[in-house]
Motif scaffolding. Structure first.
Motif, short mmCIF file in Angstrom:
data_model
loop_
_atom_site.label_atom_id
_atom_site.label_comp_id
_atom_site.label_asym_id
_atom_site.label_seq_id
_atom_site.Cartn_x
_atom_site.Cartn_y
_atom_site.Cartn_z
N PHE A 10 -13.80 26.52 -3.45
CA PHE A 10 -12.76 25.53 -3.18
C PHE A 10 -13.33 24.12 -3.02
N ALA A 11 -14.42 24.00 -2.29
CA ALA A 11 -14.97 22.67 -1.98
C ALA A 11 -16.48 22.78 -1.79
N ARG A 18 -15.76 31.94 -1.28
CA ARG A 18 -14.46 31.27 -1.48
C ARG A 18 -14.56 29.80 -1.10
N ALA A 48 -13.80 18.09 -3.44
CA ALA A 48 -15.21 17.84 -3.11
C ALA A 48 -15.61 18.42 -1.80
N PHE A 80 -10.71 23.34 4.24
CA PHE A 80 -10.36 24.16 3.08
C PHE A 80 -8.88 24.49 3.21
N GLU A 81 -8.07 23.76 2.46
CA GLU A 81 -6.61 23.86 2.63
C GLU A 81 -6.10 25.28 2.36
N GLN A 82 -6.80 25.98 1.43
CA GLN A 82 -6.30 27.31 1.03
C GLN A 82 -6.69 28.39 2.03
N LEU A 83 -7.68 28.11 2.88
CA LEU A 83 -8.13 29.13 3.83
C LEU A 83 -7.35 29.01 5.14
N THR A 138 -18.26 20.04 0.66
CA THR A 138 -17.97 20.28 2.08
C THR A 138 -18.69 21.54 2.55
N GLY A 182 -12.05 17.24 5.46
CA GLY A 182 -12.93 18.18 4.76
C GLY A 182 -12.59 19.63 5.07
#
Lengths: 292, 238
Positions: A173-174, A169, A292, B94-97, A177, B92
Protein backbone atom coordinates in the motif's frame (compact mmCIF):
# COMPACT_ATOMS: atom_id res chain seq x y z
CA UNK A 1 -29.18 -31.73 -16.34
CA UNK A 2 -26.44 -34.38 -16.07
CA UNK A 3 -24.39 -32.46 -18.55
CA UNK A 4 -24.84 -29.22 -16.65
CA UNK A 5 -23.68 -30.80 -13.38
CA UNK A 6 -20.64 -32.27 -15.12
CA UNK A 7 -19.75 -28.98 -16.82
CA UNK A 8 -20.20 -27.02 -13.60
CA UNK A 9 -18.01 -29.38 -11.59
CA UNK A 10 -15.22 -29.52 -14.17
CA UNK A 11 -15.50 -25.74 -14.61
CA UNK A 12 -15.06 -25.35 -10.89
CA UNK A 13 -11.79 -27.30 -10.95
CA UNK A 14 -10.58 -25.41 -13.99
CA UNK A 15 -11.59 -22.14 -12.32
CA UNK A 16 -9.63 -23.03 -9.20
CA UNK A 17 -6.43 -23.34 -11.26
CA UNK A 18 -7.22 -20.07 -13.04
CA UNK A 19 -7.87 -18.39 -9.69
CA UNK A 20 -4.56 -19.66 -8.31
CA UNK A 21 -2.61 -18.36 -11.28
CA UNK A 22 -4.51 -15.06 -11.24
CA UNK A 23 -3.80 -14.81 -7.52
CA UNK A 24 -0.09 -15.19 -8.27
CA UNK A 25 -0.31 -12.25 -10.67
CA UNK A 26 -2.15 -10.19 -8.04
CA UNK A 27 0.49 -10.99 -5.41
CA UNK A 28 3.39 -9.82 -7.56
CA UNK A 29 1.44 -6.78 -8.76
CA UNK A 30 0.73 -5.76 -5.18
CA UNK A 31 4.27 -6.44 -4.03
CA UNK A 32 6.23 -4.90 -6.88
CA UNK A 33 3.80 -3.12 -9.22
CA UNK A 34 4.91 -5.39 -12.04
CA UNK A 35 2.60 -7.23 -14.44
CA UNK A 36 4.83 -10.26 -14.68
CA UNK A 37 4.48 -11.44 -18.26
CA UNK A 38 7.17 -14.02 -17.47
CA UNK A 39 4.96 -15.72 -14.89
CA UNK A 40 4.02 -18.61 -17.20
CA UNK A 41 7.58 -19.21 -18.37
CA UNK A 42 8.88 -19.10 -14.80
CA UNK A 43 6.13 -21.46 -13.64
CA UNK A 44 6.90 -23.91 -16.45
CA UNK A 45 10.61 -23.82 -15.59
CA UNK A 46 9.60 -24.93 -12.08
CA UNK A 47 7.35 -27.64 -13.56
CA UNK A 48 10.31 -28.98 -15.55
CA UNK A 49 12.23 -29.32 -12.29
CA UNK A 50 9.22 -31.08 -10.74
CA UNK A 51 9.06 -33.36 -13.79
CA UNK A 52 12.75 -34.21 -13.47
CA UNK A 53 12.47 -34.91 -9.74
CA UNK A 54 9.41 -37.10 -10.26
CA UNK A 55 11.15 -38.96 -13.08
CA UNK A 56 14.23 -39.54 -10.94
CA UNK A 57 12.48 -40.42 -7.69
CA UNK A 58 9.25 -41.93 -8.93
CA UNK A 59 7.36 -39.71 -6.46
CA UNK A 60 4.83 -37.14 -7.65
CA UNK A 61 4.88 -35.53 -4.22
CA UNK A 62 8.65 -35.00 -4.16
CA UNK A 63 8.32 -33.43 -7.60
CA UNK A 64 5.51 -31.18 -6.34
CA UNK A 65 7.60 -29.96 -3.40
CA UNK A 66 10.66 -29.50 -5.61
CA UNK A 67 8.61 -27.56 -8.17
CA UNK A 68 7.21 -25.22 -5.53
CA UNK A 69 10.66 -24.64 -4.02
CA UNK A 70 12.07 -23.97 -7.48
CA UNK A 71 9.28 -21.48 -8.17
CA UNK A 72 10.04 -19.64 -4.93
CA UNK A 73 13.78 -19.58 -5.61
CA UNK A 74 13.27 -18.49 -9.20
CA UNK A 75 11.01 -15.68 -7.97
CA UNK A 76 13.67 -14.52 -5.52
CA UNK A 77 16.43 -14.76 -8.13
CA UNK A 78 14.52 -12.81 -10.78
CA UNK A 79 13.54 -10.12 -8.27
CA UNK A 80 16.98 -9.71 -6.72
CA UNK A 81 18.99 -10.21 -9.89
CA UNK A 82 16.83 -8.42 -12.41
CA UNK A 83 13.67 -6.64 -11.39
CA UNK A 84 15.21 -4.74 -8.47
CA UNK A 85 17.49 -2.99 -10.95
CA UNK A 86 14.65 -1.92 -13.22
CA UNK A 87 13.36 1.67 -12.86
CA UNK A 88 10.02 1.70 -11.05
CA UNK A 89 8.78 5.13 -12.08
CA UNK A 90 6.09 3.43 -14.18
CA UNK A 91 5.11 -0.26 -14.58
CA UNK A 92 6.29 -0.25 -18.22
CA UNK A 93 10.04 -1.00 -17.76
CA UNK A 94 9.23 -3.99 -15.54
CA UNK A 95 6.74 -5.31 -18.10
CA UNK A 96 9.28 -5.00 -20.93
CA UNK A 97 11.96 -6.78 -18.89
CA UNK A 98 9.44 -9.51 -18.07
CA UNK A 99 8.64 -9.99 -21.77
CA UNK A 100 12.37 -10.31 -22.46
CA UNK A 101 12.60 -12.85 -19.68
CA UNK A 102 9.85 -14.92 -21.33
CA UNK A 103 11.95 -15.21 -24.47
CA UNK A 104 15.08 -16.14 -22.53
CA UNK A 105 13.34 -18.73 -20.36
CA UNK A 106 11.32 -20.35 -23.16
CA UNK A 107 14.35 -20.49 -25.46
CA UNK A 108 16.49 -21.86 -22.64
CA UNK A 109 13.92 -24.52 -21.79
CA UNK A 110 13.60 -25.47 -25.46
CA UNK A 111 17.36 -25.84 -25.75
CA UNK A 112 17.65 -27.78 -22.50
CA UNK A 113 14.64 -30.06 -22.77
CA UNK A 114 13.55 -29.84 -26.40
CA UNK A 115 10.26 -28.50 -27.71
CA UNK A 116 8.41 -31.83 -27.58
CA UNK A 117 5.46 -32.48 -25.29
CA UNK A 118 6.25 -34.66 -22.27
CA UNK A 119 3.49 -36.54 -20.58
CA UNK A 120 2.96 -35.74 -16.89
CA UNK A 121 0.78 -38.24 -15.15
CA UNK A 122 -1.66 -36.97 -12.55
CA UNK A 123 -1.40 -38.57 -9.11
CA UNK A 124 -5.08 -39.50 -9.17
CA UNK A 125 -7.51 -40.81 -11.77
CA UNK A 126 -9.11 -38.39 -14.20
CA UNK A 127 -12.19 -40.55 -14.60
CA UNK A 128 -15.19 -38.73 -13.12
CA UNK A 129 -17.04 -40.11 -10.13
CA UNK A 130 -20.43 -41.52 -11.05
CA UNK A 131 -23.10 -40.19 -8.69
CA UNK A 132 -26.40 -41.90 -9.54
CA UNK A 133 -25.50 -42.03 -13.20
CA UNK A 134 -24.33 -38.39 -13.26
CA UNK A 135 -20.61 -37.89 -13.98
CA UNK A 136 -19.12 -35.31 -11.63
CA UNK A 137 -15.61 -34.34 -10.53
CA UNK A 138 -12.80 -36.79 -11.12
CA UNK A 139 -10.53 -37.68 -8.19
CA UNK A 140 -7.82 -35.50 -9.77
CA UNK A 141 -10.20 -32.56 -10.10
CA UNK A 142 -11.18 -33.05 -6.48
CA UNK A 143 -7.48 -33.03 -5.58
CA UNK A 144 -7.01 -29.81 -7.57
CA UNK A 145 -9.92 -28.18 -5.75
CA UNK A 146 -8.69 -29.26 -2.32
CA UNK A 147 -5.11 -28.11 -3.01
CA UNK A 148 -6.30 -24.79 -4.44
CA UNK A 149 -8.59 -24.22 -1.46
CA UNK A 150 -5.82 -25.10 1.02
CA UNK A 151 -3.31 -22.82 -0.67
CA UNK A 152 -5.76 -19.93 -0.92
CA UNK A 153 -6.75 -20.43 2.71
CA UNK A 154 -3.10 -20.57 3.70
CA UNK A 155 -2.30 -17.39 1.79
CA UNK A 156 -5.32 -15.67 3.36
CA UNK A 157 -4.07 -16.67 6.81
CA UNK A 158 -0.56 -15.53 5.97
CA UNK A 159 -1.68 -12.13 4.73
CA UNK A 160 -4.32 -11.49 7.42
CA UNK A 161 -3.07 -13.24 10.53
CA UNK A 162 0.70 -12.89 10.55
CA UNK A 163 3.14 -10.06 11.00
CA UNK A 164 4.83 -10.99 7.72
CA UNK A 165 1.48 -10.75 5.93
CA UNK A 166 0.71 -7.40 7.52
CA UNK A 167 4.11 -6.05 6.49
CA UNK A 168 3.60 -7.43 2.97
CA UNK A 169 0.28 -5.58 2.74
CA UNK A 170 1.68 -2.40 4.27
CA UNK A 171 4.62 -2.43 1.83
CA UNK A 172 2.22 -2.91 -1.06
CA UNK A 173 0.00 0.00 0.00
CA UNK A 174 2.69 2.52 0.97
CA UNK A 175 6.30 1.37 0.61
CA UNK A 176 7.95 4.59 1.77
CA UNK A 177 5.84 4.91 4.91
CA UNK A 178 6.42 1.24 5.62
CA UNK A 179 10.16 1.73 5.38
CA UNK A 180 9.99 4.57 7.90
CA UNK A 181 8.18 2.23 10.27
CA UNK A 182 11.00 -0.29 10.14
CA UNK A 183 9.52 -2.62 7.53
CA UNK A 184 12.25 -4.10 5.33
CA UNK A 185 10.47 -3.26 2.10
CA UNK A 186 13.00 -4.81 -0.33
CA UNK A 187 12.72 -8.06 1.61
CA UNK A 188 8.93 -7.86 1.40
CA UNK A 189 9.16 -7.41 -2.37
CA UNK A 190 11.38 -10.50 -2.59
CA UNK A 191 8.97 -12.50 -0.44
CA UNK A 192 6.11 -11.32 -2.66
CA UNK A 193 7.92 -12.59 -5.76
CA UNK A 194 8.67 -15.90 -4.05
CA UNK A 195 5.06 -16.42 -3.02
CA UNK A 196 3.83 -15.32 -6.42
CA UNK A 197 5.99 -17.60 -8.56
CA UNK A 198 5.55 -20.57 -6.21
CA UNK A 199 1.76 -20.12 -6.49
CA UNK A 200 2.01 -19.85 -10.29
CA UNK A 201 4.19 -22.97 -10.36
CA UNK A 202 1.57 -24.83 -8.34
CA UNK A 203 -1.18 -23.74 -10.73
CA UNK A 204 0.90 -24.91 -13.71
CA UNK A 205 1.73 -28.19 -11.93
CA UNK A 206 -1.97 -28.80 -11.39
CA UNK A 207 -2.87 -27.88 -14.97
CA UNK A 208 -0.19 -29.61 -17.05
CA UNK A 209 -1.30 -33.24 -16.38
CA UNK A 210 -4.73 -32.40 -17.80
CA UNK A 211 -3.31 -30.76 -20.94
CA UNK A 212 -1.41 -32.15 -23.90
CA UNK A 213 1.75 -32.38 -21.82
CA UNK A 214 4.72 -30.43 -20.62
CA UNK A 215 6.49 -28.15 -23.08
CA UNK A 216 8.09 -24.71 -22.71
CA UNK A 217 4.88 -23.00 -23.82
CA UNK A 218 2.43 -25.17 -21.85
CA UNK A 219 1.24 -22.39 -19.53
CA UNK A 220 0.93 -19.60 -22.10
CA UNK A 221 -2.82 -19.96 -22.51
CA UNK A 222 -3.20 -20.30 -18.75
CA UNK A 223 -1.37 -16.99 -18.37
CA UNK A 224 -3.60 -15.26 -20.92
CA UNK A 225 -6.78 -16.49 -19.24
CA UNK A 226 -5.46 -15.83 -15.73
CA UNK A 227 -4.39 -12.33 -16.68
CA UNK A 228 -7.91 -11.71 -17.95
CA UNK A 229 -9.22 -13.13 -14.67
CA UNK A 230 -6.92 -10.90 -12.62
CA UNK A 231 -8.05 -7.81 -14.54
CA UNK A 232 -11.72 -8.82 -14.27
CA UNK A 233 -11.36 -9.34 -10.52
CA UNK A 234 -9.23 -6.25 -10.01
CA UNK A 235 -5.43 -6.49 -10.17
CA UNK A 236 -5.15 -5.36 -6.56
CA UNK A 237 -7.71 -7.79 -5.20
CA UNK A 238 -6.97 -11.38 -4.10
CA UNK A 239 -10.69 -11.89 -3.43
CA UNK A 240 -11.44 -10.59 -6.93
CA UNK A 241 -8.96 -13.07 -8.45
CA UNK A 242 -10.62 -15.92 -6.58
CA UNK A 243 -14.18 -14.95 -7.53
CA UNK A 244 -13.35 -14.11 -11.14
CA UNK A 245 -11.25 -17.27 -11.52
CA UNK A 246 -14.10 -19.53 -10.43
CA UNK A 247 -16.59 -17.54 -12.52
CA UNK A 248 -14.47 -17.60 -15.68
CA UNK A 249 -13.65 -21.29 -15.20
CA UNK A 250 -17.33 -22.17 -15.01
CA UNK A 251 -18.20 -19.85 -17.90
CA UNK A 252 -15.51 -21.43 -20.11
CA UNK A 253 -16.71 -24.89 -19.22
CA UNK A 254 -20.34 -24.08 -19.98
CA UNK A 255 -19.55 -22.36 -23.28
CA UNK A 256 -17.26 -25.24 -24.27
CA UNK A 257 -19.97 -27.77 -23.42
CA UNK A 258 -22.97 -26.00 -24.91
CA UNK A 259 -21.43 -24.02 -27.79
CA UNK A 260 -17.89 -25.02 -28.75
CA UNK A 261 -14.37 -25.01 -27.35
CA UNK A 262 -13.34 -22.28 -29.75
CA UNK A 263 -16.10 -20.00 -28.44
CA UNK A 264 -14.87 -20.18 -24.82
CA UNK A 265 -11.97 -17.70 -25.20
CA UNK A 266 -14.36 -15.30 -26.97
CA UNK A 267 -16.76 -15.52 -24.02
CA UNK A 268 -13.92 -14.69 -21.62
CA UNK A 269 -12.86 -11.77 -23.80
CA UNK A 270 -16.47 -10.53 -23.91
CA UNK A 271 -16.62 -10.54 -20.11
CA UNK A 272 -13.23 -8.82 -19.91
CA UNK A 273 -14.38 -6.13 -22.36
CA UNK A 274 -17.61 -5.57 -20.44
CA UNK A 275 -15.78 -5.27 -17.13
CA UNK A 276 -13.22 -2.87 -18.56
CA UNK A 277 -16.01 -0.71 -19.96
CA UNK A 278 -18.21 -0.75 -16.86
CA UNK A 279 -15.71 -1.14 -14.00
CA UNK A 280 -12.20 -0.43 -15.30
CA UNK A 281 -10.68 -1.13 -11.89
CA UNK A 282 -12.13 -4.65 -11.85
CA UNK A 283 -15.15 -6.17 -10.11
CA UNK A 284 -13.50 -5.95 -6.69
CA UNK A 285 -11.55 -2.76 -7.20
CA UNK A 286 -9.30 -1.64 -4.38
CA UNK A 287 -10.37 1.57 -2.71
CA UNK A 288 -7.18 3.49 -3.34
CA UNK A 289 -4.07 3.16 -5.37
CA UNK A 290 -0.68 2.73 -3.78
CA UNK A 291 0.68 5.81 -2.07
CA UNK A 292 4.06 6.92 -0.86
CA UNK B 1 29.44 10.16 42.60
CA UNK B 2 26.33 10.27 40.42
CA UNK B 3 26.83 10.95 36.73
CA UNK B 4 24.29 12.87 34.69
CA UNK B 5 22.76 10.72 31.94
CA UNK B 6 23.30 12.02 28.41
CA UNK B 7 20.36 13.83 26.85
CA UNK B 8 17.92 11.62 24.99
CA UNK B 9 18.48 13.71 21.87
CA UNK B 10 21.53 15.84 21.26
CA UNK B 11 21.90 17.73 17.99
CA UNK B 12 25.15 19.57 17.61
CA UNK B 13 26.25 21.99 14.89
CA UNK B 14 23.99 20.44 12.27
CA UNK B 15 24.27 21.72 8.72
CA UNK B 16 22.12 20.40 5.89
CA UNK B 17 22.25 21.69 2.33
CA UNK B 18 20.06 20.94 -0.65
CA UNK B 19 22.21 22.02 -3.56
CA UNK B 20 22.81 25.72 -3.05
CA UNK B 21 20.13 26.04 -0.36
CA UNK B 22 21.19 25.85 3.27
CA UNK B 23 18.27 24.14 5.00
CA UNK B 24 19.94 23.92 8.42
CA UNK B 25 22.86 26.06 9.51
CA UNK B 26 24.77 25.20 12.69
CA UNK B 27 21.68 24.00 14.56
CA UNK B 28 22.16 22.62 18.05
CA UNK B 29 19.61 21.50 20.62
CA UNK B 30 19.08 18.92 23.31
CA UNK B 31 15.99 17.16 24.59
CA UNK B 32 16.21 15.41 27.93
CA UNK B 33 14.04 12.65 29.33
CA UNK B 34 10.76 14.06 30.57
CA UNK B 35 11.24 17.24 28.58
CA UNK B 36 9.16 18.64 25.72
CA UNK B 37 10.96 20.80 23.20
CA UNK B 38 9.04 22.54 20.44
CA UNK B 39 10.53 23.63 17.13
CA UNK B 40 8.72 26.57 15.65
CA UNK B 41 9.33 28.87 12.75
CA UNK B 42 7.83 29.94 9.44
CA UNK B 43 7.25 27.47 6.63
CA UNK B 44 10.57 26.47 5.10
CA UNK B 45 12.51 27.32 8.27
CA UNK B 46 13.98 23.79 8.42
CA UNK B 47 11.88 22.20 11.17
CA UNK B 48 10.91 19.02 9.36
CA UNK B 49 14.37 18.86 7.78
CA UNK B 50 15.77 18.70 11.30
CA UNK B 51 13.51 15.73 12.07
CA UNK B 52 14.56 14.13 8.80
CA UNK B 53 18.21 14.59 9.72
CA UNK B 54 17.63 13.04 13.14
CA UNK B 55 15.95 10.07 11.41
CA UNK B 56 18.72 9.65 8.87
CA UNK B 57 16.53 10.60 5.91
CA UNK B 58 18.81 13.46 4.93
CA UNK B 59 22.56 13.39 5.38
CA UNK B 60 24.00 16.40 7.20
CA UNK B 61 27.02 18.08 5.75
CA UNK B 62 28.33 18.85 9.21
CA UNK B 63 27.35 18.20 12.77
CA UNK B 64 26.23 15.21 14.81
CA UNK B 65 23.04 13.68 16.09
CA UNK B 66 23.18 11.62 19.26
CA UNK B 67 20.48 9.51 20.88
CA UNK B 68 21.04 8.67 24.55
CA UNK B 69 24.74 9.36 24.24
CA UNK B 70 25.34 7.34 21.09
CA UNK B 71 25.40 8.35 17.43
CA UNK B 72 21.86 8.18 16.06
CA UNK B 73 21.28 5.12 13.87
CA UNK B 74 20.52 6.05 10.28
CA UNK B 75 18.17 3.15 9.49
CA UNK B 76 14.50 3.09 10.52
CA UNK B 77 14.96 -0.29 12.22
CA UNK B 78 17.99 1.03 14.08
CA UNK B 79 16.05 4.08 15.24
CA UNK B 80 13.18 1.92 16.50
CA UNK B 81 15.68 -0.24 18.36
CA UNK B 82 17.21 2.92 19.86
CA UNK B 83 13.78 3.95 21.12
CA UNK B 84 13.01 6.68 18.59
CA UNK B 85 9.55 6.99 17.03
CA UNK B 86 8.08 9.64 14.80
CA UNK B 87 4.77 10.80 13.47
CA UNK B 88 4.61 12.16 9.93
CA UNK B 89 3.33 15.53 8.78
CA UNK B 90 0.86 13.91 6.36
CA UNK B 91 -0.31 11.21 8.83
CA UNK B 92 1.19 8.43 6.68
CA UNK B 93 -1.51 5.96 7.67
CA UNK B 94 -2.49 2.90 5.67
CA UNK B 95 -6.04 3.86 4.78
CA UNK B 96 -6.98 0.33 3.70
CA UNK B 97 -5.80 -1.31 6.94
CA UNK B 98 -7.69 -1.33 10.20
CA UNK B 99 -6.72 0.91 13.10
CA UNK B 100 -5.22 -2.04 14.97
CA UNK B 101 -3.28 -3.20 11.90
CA UNK B 102 -1.87 0.31 11.39
CA UNK B 103 -0.59 0.31 14.93
CA UNK B 104 0.83 -3.21 14.60
CA UNK B 105 2.93 -2.53 11.47
CA UNK B 106 6.10 -1.48 13.36
CA UNK B 107 5.87 -4.51 15.65
CA UNK B 108 7.29 -7.93 15.01
CA UNK B 109 4.60 -10.30 16.23
CA UNK B 110 0.85 -9.85 15.83
CA UNK B 111 0.01 -12.38 18.51
CA UNK B 112 2.54 -11.23 21.10
CA UNK B 113 2.09 -7.49 20.53
CA UNK B 114 -1.65 -7.22 19.89
CA UNK B 115 -2.38 -6.80 23.59
CA UNK B 116 0.07 -3.93 23.88
CA UNK B 117 -1.34 -2.32 20.73
CA UNK B 118 -4.89 -2.56 22.08
CA UNK B 119 -3.75 -1.02 25.37
CA UNK B 120 -2.20 1.94 23.55
CA UNK B 121 -5.38 2.37 21.51
CA UNK B 122 -7.44 2.30 24.71
CA UNK B 123 -5.19 4.98 26.26
CA UNK B 124 -5.93 7.22 23.28
CA UNK B 125 -9.66 6.47 23.33
CA UNK B 126 -9.49 4.44 20.14
CA UNK B 127 -10.47 1.00 21.47
CA UNK B 128 -13.95 1.14 20.00
CA UNK B 129 -12.65 1.75 16.47
CA UNK B 130 -9.73 -0.70 16.60
CA UNK B 131 -11.14 -2.95 13.89
CA UNK B 132 -12.39 -0.23 11.54
CA UNK B 133 -10.46 0.76 8.40
CA UNK B 134 -8.53 3.95 9.12
CA UNK B 135 -9.90 5.57 5.98
CA UNK B 136 -13.39 5.60 7.50
CA UNK B 137 -12.40 7.59 10.60
CA UNK B 138 -12.76 11.34 11.08
CA UNK B 139 -9.54 13.33 10.93
CA UNK B 140 -8.99 13.84 14.69
CA UNK B 141 -9.21 10.11 15.28
CA UNK B 142 -6.79 9.43 12.45
CA UNK B 143 -4.33 11.85 14.07
CA UNK B 144 -4.62 9.82 17.27
CA UNK B 145 -4.01 6.60 15.33
CA UNK B 146 -0.77 8.11 14.00
CA UNK B 147 0.23 8.97 17.57
CA UNK B 148 -0.72 5.49 18.77
CA UNK B 149 1.46 3.93 16.09
CA UNK B 150 4.40 5.99 17.29
CA UNK B 151 3.75 5.09 20.93
CA UNK B 152 3.29 1.37 20.44
CA UNK B 153 7.03 0.75 20.27
CA UNK B 154 7.35 2.43 23.70
CA UNK B 155 9.86 5.03 22.51
CA UNK B 156 12.11 7.04 24.79
CA UNK B 157 12.22 9.83 22.21
CA UNK B 158 9.08 10.88 20.38
CA UNK B 159 9.24 13.16 17.34
CA UNK B 160 5.85 14.69 16.56
CA UNK B 161 5.51 16.51 13.25
CA UNK B 162 2.63 19.00 13.46
CA UNK B 163 0.55 16.94 15.88
CA UNK B 164 -2.07 19.69 16.28
CA UNK B 165 -2.37 20.46 12.56
CA UNK B 166 -5.98 20.37 11.37
CA UNK B 167 -7.46 19.82 14.85
CA UNK B 168 -10.17 21.85 16.55
CA UNK B 169 -9.68 23.49 19.93
CA UNK B 170 -11.20 20.64 21.97
CA UNK B 171 -8.98 18.07 20.26
CA UNK B 172 -5.94 20.32 20.70
CA UNK B 173 -6.65 20.60 24.44
CA UNK B 174 -6.89 16.80 24.68
CA UNK B 175 -3.68 16.43 22.68
CA UNK B 176 -1.89 18.87 24.97
CA UNK B 177 -2.93 16.78 27.98
CA UNK B 178 -1.66 13.64 26.23
CA UNK B 179 1.70 15.22 25.37
CA UNK B 180 2.13 16.48 28.93
CA UNK B 181 1.36 12.98 30.23
CA UNK B 182 3.91 11.47 27.87
CA UNK B 183 6.60 13.81 29.19
CA UNK B 184 5.56 13.11 32.78
CA UNK B 185 6.10 9.42 31.96
CA UNK B 186 9.72 10.33 31.34
CA UNK B 187 9.70 10.40 27.55
CA UNK B 188 11.61 13.02 25.62
CA UNK B 189 9.27 14.78 23.22
CA UNK B 190 10.35 16.96 20.31
CA UNK B 191 7.61 18.49 18.26
CA UNK B 192 7.29 20.67 15.19
CA UNK B 193 4.20 22.84 15.36
CA UNK B 194 2.64 26.00 13.99
CA UNK B 195 -0.12 26.24 16.57
CA UNK B 196 1.40 28.72 19.03
CA UNK B 197 -1.10 28.28 21.89
CA UNK B 198 -0.55 24.53 21.82
CA UNK B 199 3.21 24.99 21.85
CA UNK B 200 3.04 27.41 24.77
CA UNK B 201 0.86 24.94 26.67
CA UNK B 202 3.10 21.89 26.32
CA UNK B 203 6.70 22.98 25.70
CA UNK B 204 9.36 23.25 28.38
CA UNK B 205 11.66 24.83 25.84
CA UNK B 206 11.11 26.33 22.44
CA UNK B 207 13.65 26.52 19.64
CA UNK B 208 12.84 29.02 16.93
CA UNK B 209 14.20 28.43 13.45
CA UNK B 210 14.25 30.88 10.58
CA UNK B 211 15.96 30.19 7.24
CA UNK B 212 17.65 27.16 8.83
CA UNK B 213 19.18 29.06 11.74
CA UNK B 214 18.28 29.07 15.42
CA UNK B 215 17.22 32.63 16.07
CA UNK B 216 16.00 32.07 19.62
CA UNK B 217 15.75 29.35 22.22
CA UNK B 218 14.41 29.29 25.73
CA UNK B 219 11.34 28.83 27.84
CA UNK B 220 7.98 29.82 26.35
CA UNK B 221 8.03 33.10 28.27
CA UNK B 222 11.55 33.92 27.12
CA UNK B 223 10.73 33.17 23.50
CA UNK B 224 7.43 35.02 23.61
CA UNK B 225 9.18 38.27 24.49
CA UNK B 226 12.04 37.91 22.02
CA UNK B 227 11.84 40.70 19.40
CA UNK B 228 13.61 38.60 16.77
CA UNK B 229 10.99 35.90 17.15
CA UNK B 230 8.14 38.35 16.94
CA UNK B 231 9.62 39.77 13.78
CA UNK B 232 10.22 36.40 12.16
CA UNK B 233 7.24 34.43 13.25
CA UNK B 234 5.06 35.12 16.24
CA UNK B 235 4.16 38.60 15.25
CA UNK B 236 2.74 37.41 11.97
CA UNK B 237 1.11 34.31 13.38
CA UNK B 238 -0.80 35.59 16.36
Amino acid sequence: MDRLVFLLSSGLARGAVLALFALSLVIVWRAARVVNFAQAAMAIAAVYVAFAITAASGSYWLGLIGGLATGALLGAAVEAGLMRRVPHTTPLPGMIVAIGLVMILQSGLSIAFGPQHRTMRPPFSERPFDLGGVPVLSPYELFVLVVAALVMGGLALLFNRTSLGLQLRASAFAPETSRLLGVRVPRMVTVGWMLSVATAALAALLLVPTELGLNPFAADLLFVNAFAVAVIGGLDSPAGALAAGIGVGILSSLVTGYVSASAAPLAVLAVLTAVLLLRPGGLVAAGKARSA
Amino acid sequence: MQTTPPPRLEVSGLEVRFGGLTALDDVSLTVGDGQTVALIGPNGAGKTTLFNAVCGLVRPRRGTVGVAGRPAPSSPTGLLAAGVARTLQGLGLFEQLSVLENVLVPLSSLRRDAERARAVLADLDLASVADRPVGTLPYPERKRVALARALVTDPGLLLLDEPAGGLGSADIDALAATVRALAEDGRAVALVEHHVDFVMAVADRIVVLDFGKVIAAGTPDEVRGDPAVEAAYLGGAS
